[in-house]
Write an enzyme that holds these catalytic residues in place. Structure first.
Site, PDB file in Angstrom:
ATOM      1  N   SER A   1      35.183  36.556  33.765  1.00 42.23           N
ATOM      2  CA  SER A   1      36.552  36.323  33.295  1.00 42.23           C
ATOM      3  C   SER A   1      36.851  34.848  33.065  1.00 42.23           C
ATOM      4  CB  SER A   1      37.515  36.954  34.291  1.00 42.23           C
ATOM      5  OG  SER A   1      38.820  36.899  33.795  1.00 42.23           O
ATOM      6  N   HIS A   2      37.764  34.320  33.849  1.00 40.68           N
ATOM      7  CA  HIS A   2      38.266  32.953  33.660  1.00 40.68           C
ATOM      8  C   HIS A   2      37.488  31.945  34.502  1.00 40.68           C
ATOM      9  CE1 HIS A   2      39.984  35.201  36.873  1.00 40.68           C
ATOM     10  NE2 HIS A   2      40.194  34.074  37.512  1.00 40.68           N
TER      11      HIS A   2
ATOM     12  N   ASP B   1      36.857  36.008  28.796  1.00 44.41           N
ATOM     13  CA  ASP B   1      36.485  37.301  28.215  1.00 44.41           C
ATOM     14  C   ASP B   1      37.599  37.930  27.394  1.00 44.41           C
ATOM     15  OD1 ASP B   1      37.955  37.643  30.573  1.00 44.41           O
ATOM     16  OD2 ASP B   1      37.186  39.670  30.854  1.00 44.41           O
TER      17      ASP B   1
ATOM     18  N   ASP C   1      41.492  33.826  27.900  1.00 44.69           N
ATOM     19  CA  ASP C   1      40.492  33.358  28.882  1.00 44.69           C
ATOM     20  C   ASP C   1      39.058  33.647  28.431  1.00 44.69           C
ATOM     21  OD1 ASP C   1      40.523  36.116  29.218  1.00 44.69           O
ATOM     22  OD2 ASP C   1      40.060  35.983  31.354  1.00 44.69           O
TER      23      ASP C   1
ATOM     24  N   ASP D   1      40.742  38.853  28.033  1.00 42.84           N
ATOM     25  CA  ASP D   1      41.747  39.819  28.478  1.00 42.84           C
ATOM     26  C   ASP D   1      43.036  39.158  28.956  1.00 42.84           C
ATOM     27  OD1 ASP D   1      40.582  38.865  30.776  1.00 42.84           O
ATOM     28  OD2 ASP D   1      40.182  40.823  31.678  1.00 42.84           O
ATOM     29  N   ARG D   2      42.960  37.887  29.364  1.00 38.41           N
ATOM     30  CA  ARG D   2      44.187  37.221  29.823  1.00 38.41           C
ATOM     31  C   ARG D   2      44.902  36.522  28.673  1.00 38.41           C
ATOM     32  NH1 ARG D   2      43.521  34.804  35.839  1.00 38.41           N
ATOM     33  NH2 ARG D   2      42.548  36.667  36.689  1.00 38.41           N
TER      34      ARG D   2
ATOM     35  N   GLU E   1      50.878  39.509  37.148  1.00 37.56           N
ATOM     36  CA  GLU E   1      51.325  38.109  37.161  1.00 37.56           C
ATOM     37  C   GLU E   1      50.214  37.146  36.784  1.00 37.56           C
ATOM     38  OE1 GLU E   1      49.762  36.028  39.591  1.00 37.56           O
ATOM     39  OE2 GLU E   1      48.708  37.867  40.164  1.00 37.56           O
ATOM     40  N   SER E   2      48.973  37.615  36.906  1.00 35.33           N
ATOM     41  CA  SER E   2      47.813  36.753  36.686  1.00 35.33           C
ATOM     42  C   SER E   2      47.454  36.678  35.205  1.00 35.33           C
ATOM     43  CB  SER E   2      46.639  37.285  37.501  1.00 35.33           C
ATOM     44  OG  SER E   2      46.436  38.667  37.208  1.00 35.33           O
TER      45      SER E   2
ATOM     46  N   LYS F   1      30.528  44.498  35.221  1.00 30.86           N
ATOM     47  CA  LYS F   1      31.316  45.651  35.673  1.00 30.86           C
ATOM     48  C   LYS F   1      31.109  46.835  34.741  1.00 30.86           C
ATOM     49  CE  LYS F   1      35.793  44.784  33.535  1.00 30.86           C
ATOM     50  NZ  LYS F   1      37.232  44.743  33.735  1.00 30.86           N
TER      51      LYS F   1
ATOM     52  N   LYS G   1      43.465  44.768  30.074  1.00 27.95           N
ATOM     53  CA  LYS G   1      44.483  43.872  29.565  1.00 27.95           C
ATOM     54  C   LYS G   1      43.931  43.212  28.308  1.00 27.95           C
ATOM     55  CE  LYS G   1      43.075  40.704  33.175  1.00 27.95           C
ATOM     56  NZ  LYS G   1      43.121  40.791  34.610  1.00 27.95           N
TER      57      LYS G   1
ATOM     58  N   THR H   1      37.676  42.885  42.890  1.00 28.05           N
ATOM     59  CA  THR H   1      38.820  43.333  42.085  1.00 28.05           C
ATOM     60  C   THR H   1      38.367  43.736  40.685  1.00 28.05           C
ATOM     61  OG1 THR H   1      40.075  41.626  43.247  1.00 28.05           O
ATOM     62  CG2 THR H   1      41.169  42.668  41.401  1.00 28.05           C
TER      63      THR H   1
HETATM   64  C1  G1P Z   1      42.584  38.245  40.028  1.00 23.57           C
HETATM   65  C2  G1P Z   1      44.037  38.530  39.725  1.00 23.57           C
HETATM   66  C3  G1P Z   1      44.206  39.985  39.387  1.00 23.57           C
HETATM   67  C4  G1P Z   1      43.282  40.366  38.247  1.00 23.57           C
HETATM   68  C5  G1P Z   1      41.853  39.983  38.586  1.00 23.57           C
HETATM   69  C6  G1P Z   1      40.903  40.218  37.421  1.00 23.57           C
HETATM   70  O1  G1P Z   1      42.178  39.006  41.144  1.00 23.57           O
HETATM   71  O2  G1P Z   1      44.865  38.170  40.807  1.00 23.57           O
HETATM   72  O3  G1P Z   1      45.545  40.223  39.048  1.00 23.57           O
HETATM   73  O4  G1P Z   1      43.340  41.745  38.005  1.00 23.57           O
HETATM   74  O5  G1P Z   1      41.795  38.595  38.922  1.00 23.57           O
HETATM   75  O6  G1P Z   1      41.256  39.456  36.298  1.00 23.57           O
HETATM   76  P1  G1P Z   1      42.112  38.425  42.648  1.00 23.57           P
HETATM   77  O7  G1P Z   1      41.215  37.213  42.606  1.00 23.57           O
HETATM   78  O8  G1P Z   1      43.509  38.027  42.993  1.00 23.57           O
HETATM   79  O9  G1P Z   1      41.599  39.557  43.470  1.00 23.57           O
HETATM   80 ZN    ZN Z   2      39.428  37.824  32.008  1.00 20.22          ZN
END
Ligand code: G1P
Ligand code: ZN
Length: 554
Positions: free
Chosen positions: A122-123, A289, A287, A291-292, A374-375, A135, A386, A27
């Protein structure tokens, strides 16, 4: 600024390598355990595969930075050497290797570079045995679209050689500039350009006034991750928030052993603080990095879906959106709260697959100004990622403009638009074949009418497929939607960011116009329990996974 120069061609090496078969970006880029990335040639192969996937005119200049997690510095040095050997003419790197994800996106756009590389998982936790990630973002600052990530993956499966300049490591501790061959390497302040961008989006003198008059107050948890220096500069130095507003604001390469995920489970101290008399008008966290974001009021949590809807509702008080919104977008599993506001405003609301990359074209074409997931993801047209700090500034602006508390803003919003009671159940570490069988079962349901026999509240079961309205690319199998009477929904999809086994996500949305449901203290898990029970039945979760309950509910 220091400057060094040396002949580059003498140091270029062509290194023979073997492909790895597991370099498929998910993703949000390629995420693996640090130990996987530390294998000989592993990172180099992937970086060369990125460069090989780009046309020559997009291999000119590159921003490089990461969230400071373990392996960040080593990875940056490797990328610099490969970029040099691949003919890049300009590399811009965050000091100490630090750049938040939105700051990379901003730098790409401001400096007009041909792209950028972000190092982050990320998180996800960091440290020698935890996660790492990489990425590529394109010249618009947007995560690479699927066509490009597919190309990178294809390259990674056949790579036999990568190119590397054998030079000394670049000192990242000081802002500096170096010339190596035809390439200019700039180590730049990680915060400055981003802070300028925020100044363009918001009214800083008004917000400072809010802090000075105590109309505004903030508790911000940087979760030992990248946003610490950004929060220090923007909230404390520029807006005058009290120094004690910041928590865990020194980035650490293992996030102090914590999980830098801004949600109710992982930002417990912040949540606890916001539930006491010490609460600030706004509580927020970001988070790994940056972005959240998570938004809290005094004794209240704002779901990310509601946050997007509220920012949409009040967009015109945010200087960035003074001219009104062109449109908005949300990822498919995100609640439909924002759809109702968009309808009221008479603007388009796009429904995209999960992942920020799907917003890129809509933003580039000016079809939308604001979007979210939503995440815990919210963002605007100022960058192509984000943006956690930005979301906090949006909420501060809204609080100041309305003079209302977060609780009052939510109450008013639900009265006008109804409420989407929302939560997500995650089933982690499922054997991949079992998870795939479950999804196959759901796909089969979409093809038949068998769901008619499961429950009379179900109105349709569909597999979500998206055609990008700009480039007309089609992304199919993006999750299963179970539509229910009254607009409620249950969504199933597999995570694309995990690093071990599979994670099934079940998203529950109960749309309510019953004012008894507008109590912010409502127990959401209890309020959506009937939906959860139906979800278990539709997907046969226990049969396929052996799990009787979710690993985490957020
Ligand atoms: C998760 C979140 C998604 C977000 C992504 C990157 O991906 O659900 O909304 O864009 O992290 O931060 P997922 O693990 O669900 O594929
Ligand atoms: Zn992140």
């Amino acid at each position: 600024m220091s400057s060094t120069s040396s002949a580059l061609s003498d140091c270029i090496r062509h290194i023979d390598t073997q492909p790895f078969d597991d370099q498929k970006p998910g993703t949000s880029g390629l995420r693996k355990k640090v130990t996987v990335f530390q294998q000989k040639h592993y990172l180099a192969n992937f970086v060369q595969s990125i460069f090989d996937a780009l046309p020559e005119n997009e291999r000119i200049s590159l921003v490089i930075g990461g969230d400071g997690r373990f392996f960040n510095q080593e990875a940056i040095q490797i990328i610099i050497k490969i970029a040099l050997a691949n003919g890049y003419q300009k590399l811009v790197i965050g000091q100490h290797g630090y750049l938040s994800t939105p700051a990379v996106s901003n730098l790409i756009r401001t400096l007009n570079t041909s792209g950028g590389i972000i190092l982050s998982a990320s998180h996800n936790p960091g440290g020698p045995t935890e996660d790492f990630g990489i990425k590529y973002n394109n010249h618009a600052g947007s995560p690479a679209p699927e066509a490009l990530t597919e190309k990178i993956f294809t390259n990674s499966k056949s790579i036999s050689q990568y190119h590397l300049a054998e030079i000394d490591d670049i000192d990242l501790t000081l802002c500096s500039s170096h010339t190596i061959g035809n390439c200019e390497i700039i180590v730049t302040d990680s915060v400055d350009e981003y802070a300028n961008c925020m100044q363009r989006c918001f009214d800083f003198s008004q917000l400072s006034n809010g802090f000075a008059t105590e109309q505004l107050s903030l508790n911000f948890d940087a979760m030992h991750a990248i946003t610490g220096p950004y929060a220090q500069c923007l909230f404390v130095e520029q807006l005058g928030a009290n120094k004690s507003s910041l928590h865990n604001a020194t980035p650490q390469d293992d996030f102090a052993g914590t999980h830098p995920d801004p949600n109710l489970s992982h930002a417990k101290n912040l949540v606890a603080m916001q539930n006491t008399a010490e609460a600030a008008k706004l509580g927020a966290a970001s988070d790994g990095d940056g972005d959240r974001n998570m938004i809290l009021g005094e004794g209240v949590f704002v779901t990310p879906s509601d946050s997007l809807a509220v920012i949409t509702e009040y967009a015109e008080v945010i200087p960035q959106f003074h001219a009104g919104l062109r449109g908005v977008a949300r990822s498919m599993p995100t609640s439909t709260a924002v759809d109702r506001v968009a309808k009221h405003l008479g603007i388009n609301c796009y429904e995209t697959p999960t992942g920020w990359k799907f917003f890129g074209n809509l933003l580039d074409e000016d079809r939308i100004s604001l979007c979210g997931e939503e995440s815990f993801g919210t963002g605007g047209n100022h960058v192509r990622e984000k943006d956690g700090i930005w979301a906090v500034l949006c909420w501060l602006t809204i609080l100041q403009h309305t003079g209302l508390s977060v609780k009052e803003i939510l109450a008013k919003h639900w009265q006008q638009f109804g409420r989407s009671l929302y939560c997500r159940h995650d089933f982690e570490a499922i054997a991949t074949d079992k998870a795939n069988q479950l999804m196959d079962h759901l796909q089969a349901l979409c093809q038949s009418n068998a769901w008619l026999d499961i429950d009379s509240s179900i109105t349709a079961v569909q597999s979500f497929s998206y055609e990008d309205p700009v480039d007309h690319s089609v992304s199919s199998n993006q999750g299963i939607q179970v539509h229910l009477q009254g607009g409620s929904r249950i969504i199933f999809r597999l995570s694309g960011t995990g690093t071990s086994g599979a994670t099934l996500r079940m998203y529950l949305e109960k749309v309510s116009t019953n004012s008894q449901d507008y109590n912010p203290e409502l127990d959401i898990i209890a309020a959506t329990s009937a939906l959860a029970e139906l979800g278990y039945r539709v997907a046969n979760i226990t049969k396929f996974t052996g799990m009787k309950e979710a690993s985490v509910i957020t």
